[in-house]
Write a protein that holds these residues in place. Structure first.
Motif, PDB file in Angstrom:
ATOM      1  N   ALA A  51       5.667  14.253  42.686  1.00  0.00           N
ATOM      2  CA  ALA A  51       6.752  15.202  42.962  1.00  0.00           C
ATOM      3  C   ALA A  51       7.259  15.835  41.663  1.00  0.00           C
ATOM      4  CB  ALA A  51       7.898  14.494  43.694  1.00  0.00           C
ATOM      5  N   GLY A  52       7.589  15.013  40.689  1.00  0.00           N
ATOM      6  CA  GLY A  52       8.120  15.519  39.423  1.00  0.00           C
ATOM      7  C   GLY A  52       7.117  16.376  38.671  1.00  0.00           C
ATOM      8  N   LEU A  53       5.865  15.932  38.646  1.00  0.00           N
ATOM      9  CA  LEU A  53       4.839  16.706  37.941  1.00  0.00           C
ATOM     10  C   LEU A  53       4.661  18.081  38.577  1.00  0.00           C
ATOM     11  CD1 LEU A  53       2.141  13.892  37.422  1.00  0.00           C
ATOM     12  CD2 LEU A  53       3.424  15.018  35.604  1.00  0.00           C
ATOM     13  N   ASP A  70      10.147  10.277  32.314  1.00  0.00           N
ATOM     14  CA  ASP A  70       9.619   9.237  33.191  1.00  0.00           C
ATOM     15  C   ASP A  70       9.700   7.888  32.503  1.00  0.00           C
ATOM     16  OD1 ASP A  70       7.919   8.772  35.793  1.00  0.00           O
ATOM     17  OD2 ASP A  70       7.005   7.555  34.224  1.00  0.00           O
ATOM     18  N   ASP A  71      10.000   6.849  33.269  1.00  0.00           N
ATOM     19  CA  ASP A  71      10.175   5.550  32.613  1.00  0.00           C
ATOM     20  C   ASP A  71       8.932   4.672  32.599  1.00  0.00           C
ATOM     21  OD1 ASP A  71      10.224   4.779  35.227  1.00  0.00           O
ATOM     22  OD2 ASP A  71      12.176   3.796  35.151  1.00  0.00           O
ATOM     23  N   GLY A  72       7.851   5.142  33.187  1.00  0.00           N
ATOM     24  CA  GLY A  72       6.621   4.352  33.122  1.00  0.00           C
ATOM     25  C   GLY A  72       6.010   4.431  31.731  1.00  0.00           C
ATOM     26  N   SER A  79      10.811   6.381  29.078  1.00  0.00           N
ATOM     27  CA  SER A  79      12.241   6.586  28.853  1.00  0.00           C
ATOM     28  C   SER A  79      12.954   6.595  30.198  1.00  0.00           C
ATOM     29  CB  SER A  79      12.482   7.930  28.174  1.00  0.00           C
ATOM     30  OG  SER A  79      11.770   7.982  26.963  1.00  0.00           O
ATOM     31  N   THR A  80      14.070   5.918  30.265  1.00  0.00           N
ATOM     32  CA  THR A  80      14.764   5.780  31.543  1.00  0.00           C
ATOM     33  C   THR A  80      16.043   6.613  31.560  1.00  0.00           C
ATOM     34  OG1 THR A  80      13.995   3.507  31.579  1.00  0.00           O
ATOM     35  CG2 THR A  80      15.710   4.067  33.160  1.00  0.00           C
ATOM     36  N   VAL A  81      16.218   7.357  32.629  1.00  0.00           N
ATOM     37  CA  VAL A  81      17.491   8.057  32.799  1.00  0.00           C
ATOM     38  C   VAL A  81      18.459   7.059  33.424  1.00  0.00           C
ATOM     39  CG1 VAL A  81      18.703   9.945  33.949  1.00  0.00           C
ATOM     40  CG2 VAL A  81      16.403  10.300  33.031  1.00  0.00           C
ATOM     41  N   THR A 124      12.668  10.451  41.537  1.00  0.00           N
ATOM     42  CA  THR A 124      12.529   9.086  41.027  1.00  0.00           C
ATOM     43  C   THR A 124      11.688   8.171  41.912  1.00  0.00           C
ATOM     44  OG1 THR A 124      14.688   8.744  42.023  1.00  0.00           O
ATOM     45  CG2 THR A 124      14.653   9.008  39.649  1.00  0.00           C
ATOM     46  N   GLY A 125      11.219   8.670  43.056  1.00  0.00           N
ATOM     47  CA  GLY A 125      10.335   7.856  43.883  1.00  0.00           C
ATOM     48  C   GLY A 125      11.067   6.755  44.627  1.00  0.00           C
ATOM     49  N   ALA A 126      10.478   5.568  44.657  1.00  0.00           N
ATOM     50  CA  ALA A 126      10.981   4.512  45.525  1.00  0.00           C
ATOM     51  C   ALA A 126      10.873   3.145  44.870  1.00  0.00           C
ATOM     52  CB  ALA A 126      10.186   4.515  46.828  1.00  0.00           C
ATOM     53  N   ALA A 140      13.037  15.708  45.340  1.00  0.00           N
ATOM     54  CA  ALA A 140      11.672  15.889  45.840  1.00  0.00           C
ATOM     55  C   ALA A 140      10.955  14.553  45.858  1.00  0.00           C
ATOM     56  CB  ALA A 140      10.909  16.872  44.951  1.00  0.00           C
ATOM     57  N   GLY A 141      10.076  14.376  46.830  1.00  0.00           N
ATOM     58  CA  GLY A 141       9.223  13.184  46.885  1.00  0.00           C
ATOM     59  C   GLY A 141       9.864  12.025  47.625  1.00  0.00           C
ATOM     60  N   ASP A 142       9.419  10.819  47.315  1.00  0.00           N
ATOM     61  CA  ASP A 142       9.854   9.626  48.034  1.00  0.00           C
ATOM     62  C   ASP A 142      11.372   9.414  47.989  1.00  0.00           C
ATOM     63  OD1 ASP A 142       7.367   8.988  48.969  1.00  0.00           O
ATOM     64  OD2 ASP A 142       7.040   7.262  47.658  1.00  0.00           O
TER      65      ASP A 142
HETATM   66  C1  LIG Z   1      -0.719   1.426  47.778  1.00  0.00           C
HETATM   67  C2  LIG Z   1      -0.291   2.856  48.040  1.00  0.00           C
HETATM   68  C3  LIG Z   1      -1.213   3.735  48.596  1.00  0.00           C
HETATM   69  C4  LIG Z   1      -0.871   5.057  48.842  1.00  0.00           C
HETATM   70  N1  LIG Z   1      -1.811   5.898  49.369  1.00  0.00           N
HETATM   71  C5  LIG Z   1      -1.514   7.197  49.598  1.00  0.00           C
HETATM   72  C6  LIG Z   1      -2.500   8.120  50.101  1.00  0.00           C
HETATM   73  O1  LIG Z   1      -3.663   7.762  50.322  1.00  0.00           O
HETATM   74  N2  LIG Z   1      -2.119   9.410  50.298  1.00  0.00           N
HETATM   75  C7  LIG Z   1      -0.859   9.826  50.034  1.00  0.00           C
HETATM   76  O2  LIG Z   1      -0.587  11.004  50.213  1.00  0.00           O
HETATM   77  N3  LIG Z   1       0.084   8.982  49.563  1.00  0.00           N
HETATM   78  C8  LIG Z   1      -0.199   7.683  49.339  1.00  0.00           C
HETATM   79  N4  LIG Z   1       0.765   6.821  48.853  1.00  0.00           N
HETATM   80  C9  LIG Z   1       2.132   7.307  48.667  1.00  0.00           C
HETATM   81  C10 LIG Z   1       2.331   8.068  47.405  1.00  0.00           C
HETATM   82  O3  LIG Z   1       1.798   7.363  46.303  1.00  0.00           O
HETATM   83  C11 LIG Z   1       3.830   8.304  47.203  1.00  0.00           C
HETATM   84  O4  LIG Z   1       4.388   8.858  48.364  1.00  0.00           O
HETATM   85  C12 LIG Z   1       4.060   9.279  46.066  1.00  0.00           C
HETATM   86  O5  LIG Z   1       3.593   8.714  44.859  1.00  0.00           O
HETATM   87  C13 LIG Z   1       5.530   9.668  45.918  1.00  0.00           C
HETATM   88  O6  LIG Z   1       5.673  10.494  44.790  1.00  0.00           O
HETATM   89  P1  LIG Z   1       6.985  10.594  43.954  1.00  0.00           P
HETATM   90  O7  LIG Z   1       6.688  11.525  42.837  1.00  0.00           O
HETATM   91  O8  LIG Z   1       8.104  10.909  44.843  1.00  0.00           O
HETATM   92  O9  LIG Z   1       7.289   9.128  43.415  1.00  0.00           O
HETATM   93  P2  LIG Z   1       6.508   8.154  42.408  1.00  0.00           P
HETATM   94  O10 LIG Z   1       5.060   8.377  42.426  1.00  0.00           O
HETATM   95  O11 LIG Z   1       7.015   6.793  42.750  1.00  0.00           O
HETATM   96  O12 LIG Z   1       7.063   8.566  40.979  1.00  0.00           O
HETATM   97  C14 LIG Z   1       8.406   8.389  40.574  1.00  0.00           C
HETATM   98  C15 LIG Z   1       8.458   8.237  39.078  1.00  0.00           C
HETATM   99  O13 LIG Z   1       9.810   8.274  38.639  1.00  0.00           O
HETATM  100  C16 LIG Z   1      10.026   7.311  37.644  1.00  0.00           C
HETATM  101  N5  LIG Z   1      11.449   6.982  37.597  1.00  0.00           N
HETATM  102  C17 LIG Z   1      12.198   6.373  38.550  1.00  0.00           C
HETATM  103  N6  LIG Z   1      13.482   6.241  38.155  1.00  0.00           N
HETATM  104  C18 LIG Z   1      13.551   6.789  36.915  1.00  0.00           C
HETATM  105  C19 LIG Z   1      14.614   6.948  35.972  1.00  0.00           C
HETATM  106  N7  LIG Z   1      15.861   6.544  36.223  1.00  0.00           N
HETATM  107  N8  LIG Z   1      14.324   7.532  34.776  1.00  0.00           N
HETATM  108  C20 LIG Z   1      13.070   7.958  34.508  1.00  0.00           C
HETATM  109  N9  LIG Z   1      12.042   7.835  35.372  1.00  0.00           N
HETATM  110  C21 LIG Z   1      12.269   7.263  36.553  1.00  0.00           C
HETATM  111  C22 LIG Z   1       9.139   6.171  38.101  1.00  0.00           C
HETATM  112  O14 LIG Z   1       8.833   5.293  37.058  1.00  0.00           O
HETATM  113  C23 LIG Z   1       7.896   6.918  38.589  1.00  0.00           C
HETATM  114  O15 LIG Z   1       6.974   7.148  37.552  1.00  0.00           O
HETATM  115  C24 LIG Z   1       0.443   5.502  48.556  1.00  0.00           C
HETATM  116  C25 LIG Z   1       1.378   4.623  47.994  1.00  0.00           C
HETATM  117  C26 LIG Z   1       1.034   3.318  47.721  1.00  0.00           C
HETATM  118  C27 LIG Z   1       2.059   2.397  47.085  1.00  0.00           C
END
Ligand SMILES: Cc1cc2nc3c(=O)[nH]c(=O)nc-3n(C[C@H](O)[C@H](O)[C@H](O)COP(=O)(O)OP(=O)(O)OC[C@H]3O[C@@H](n4cnc5c(N)ncnc54)[C@H](O)[C@@H]3O)c2cc1C
Lengths: 101, 364
Positions: B12-14, B31-33, B82-84, B116-118, B293-295
């Motif tokens: 989502a962020g990218l 991103d904090d990873g 780096s963590t927000v 920030t995802g989940a 955006a995203g999870d």
């Molecule tokens: C095992 C598995 C299999 C999957 N398979 C599929 C698939 O086949 N197809 C599909 O479409 N989806 C799949 N998914 C789901 C998909 O990976 C997620 O829905 C997607 O990655 C969500 O994207 P996102 O950018 O919202 O969150 P994320 O990918 O979780 O990224 C969030 C980022 O934010 C960072 N962050 C969080 N808080 C902070 C903070 N305070 N400061 C700085 N950085 C922070 C985190 O470290 C992370 O790097 C799968 C998930 C899993 C776990």
């Protein structure tokens, strides 16, 4: 333990580095999380809980759950799952809240 | 000072960063990873989802491509590891960096996109704090990113897609999976995955859950039990398994702390797996300058996370006066693609959830 063979992934392991856990010398790869080097070396207990001193291990791997807080180079409460391993690091199992001594 | 601060560097962020930067906005991505890419960098399987959003490509490859794209923009500053940690009035955020977490920076932004995802869910069972209990994401991190064996004999809890996929990945890495337990009476994930795993000799016990684990300092055995329709243990159905590792794949919750802190209006939406910020169809929250955006906006999947990221990136940039030649058309196209992606029976719940979290014309 490390994965030796994998059908999809290749682990081009980087530079090996030495570090210590409570004074005992261990080996890991530069730049991997400290906690992953510990798990690879068979270490499961990373810290002890504050009140009942129960063992704590690797859990979330994204720096959110506090189970892997350890003392690194004298500084307590380092999130070892998101901190890169470097040559010569002094890692210690943290008890409770940790201290600077 | 930056135009748009994007918190979280998963799909989502990218995507948000790339879209906003392509319109000329100055973007800071935090991103904090240890590496950018979020969940994607652990996924060795080929993705399901929208073809336009990379279906059929392995997660790790998608991440590589997006990270490459990011590098091509001089107007994106990407800060990893780096963590927000906080949100302050007037769109100021605090960023903690450094091995010891001893560098604190402030950043002011005109717009913020929270991506920030989940966070993985925990499960109540006896001794659930023993070392050797891992979230599925952690198991993937150890095994797929760093080539470390998380344990010798694993009990997987949860037979949704994540439980099934991670079980398969464990088997691929040569690690024994003793069994999979699933509390529901049926398997939640794709049945093709389930039969592949069964063929490899791993039993899947439905209507079963993990009751207790035992061991001194780490897990030595686990007790599973059958449960009835009300999810109560059925006495006498307990089975002991000799495992040293538990992998929990029991769902995720949106990581929404920063949105609470910012004072966005939040709502508990079970279909989106937890508390989410109310948003309009541009992914803007009840705070005029904060987008999501995203999870974090609702647990879904990578393709939808990317589309939401693009919608947020586009609209945040345009709200700052950056020109998009055919804005109306682009915006419509992205939203139509997202609708199309959700136009299948498996997305019914998500659609109900989004209805509940959506603000239409004006404020909820
Ligand atoms: C095992 C598995 C299999 C999957 N398979 C599929 C698939 O086949 N197809 C599909 O479409 N989806 C799949 N998914 C789901 C998909 O990976 C997620 O829905 C997607 O990655 C969500 O994207 P996102 O950018 O919202 O969150 P994320 O990918 O979780 O990224 C969030 C980022 O934010 C960072 N962050 C969080 N808080 C902070 C903070 N305070 N400061 C700085 N950085 C922070 C985190 O470290 C992370 O790097 C799968 C998930 C899993 C776990």
């Amino acid at each position: 333990m490390r994965i030796k063979e994998h059908p999809i992934l290749e682990f081009n392991q980087k530079e090996k580095v030495k570090f210590t856990l409570d004074g005992k010398e261990l080996e890991g790869y530069k730049g991997e999380p400290i906690a992953s080097a510990l798990v690879a070396a068979g270490i499961k207990v990373l810290s002890r809980s504050i009140k009942y001193h129960r063992p704590r291990g690797f859990f979330c791997a994204i720096g959110k759950c506090s189970a892997c807080l350890m003392k690194v180079n004298g500084v307590p409460n380092i999130r070892t799952c998101v901190t890169k391993l470097e040559e010569g690091m002094k890692v210690e199992i943290q008890k409770g809240k940790g201290d600077f001594n | 000072m930056t135009d748009i601060a994007i918190i979280g560097g998963g799909p989502a962020g990218l995507s948000a960063a790339i879209y906003a930067a392509s319109l000329g906005a100055k973007v800071t991505l935090i991103d904090d990873g240890l590496e950018l890419g979020g969940q994607l960098i652990k996924q060795t399987h080929k993705f399901f989802g929208s073809e336009k959003q990379f279906a059929g490509i392995r997660g790790i490859e998608i991440a590589k491509k997006m990270i490459q794209d990011i590098k091509e923009y001089d107007n994106i500053e990407a800060i990893a590891n780096s963590t927000v940690t906080g949100y302050y009035e007037d769109e100021v955020i605090t960023i903690v960096q450094g091995v010891n977490g001893d560098i604190l920076k402030k950043l002011k932004a005109k717009r913020i996109i929270v991506a920030t995802g989940a966070l993985e869910n925990m499960l109540p069972f006896v001794n659930n704090d023993l070392p050797g209990v891992y979230g599925a994401g952690a198991v993937q991190t150890l095994m797929n990113l760093y080539g470390v064996v998380p344990g010798n004999n694993i009990l997987m809890v949860g037979a949704g897609n994540i439980g099934l996929i991670v079980s398969y990945q464990l088997l691929q890495a040569g690690i024994k999976v003793e069994a999979i337990v699933e509390a529901l009476p049926r398997i939640g994930g794709y049945l093709v995955h389930a039969s592949k795993i069964r063929r490899l000799g791993v039993p899947i016990y439905t209507s079963h859950t993990l009751k207790e684990v035992y061991g001194t300092d780490c897990i030595e055995k686990a007790v599973i039990s059958e449960i009835n329709r009300n999810f109560e243990f059925i006495p006498g159905t307990e089975k002991e398994l000799e495992v040293d590792t538990i992998c929990l794949a029991v769902g995720l919750s949106p990581l929404s702390d920063l949105l609470w802190q910012a004072g966005c209006q939040m709502k508990y939406v079970p279909e989106l797996c937890g508390y989410v910020a109310l948003r309009d169809d541009n992914m803007k929250t009840t705070k005029d300058k904060i987008y999501i955006a995203g999870d974090v906006a609702g647990i879904e999947e990578a393709s939808s996370a990317m589309l939401e990221g693009q919608i947020a990136g586009l609209n945040a940039a345009v709200s700052l006066g950056y020109k998009c030649d055919n804005y109306q058309e682009q915006d419509k196209k992205l939203k139509a693609e997202l609708r199309e992606l959700r136009d299948n029976p498996l997305s019914e719940e998500i659609k109900i959830g989004i209805e509940k979290a959506l603000i239409r014309g004006g404020r909820d």
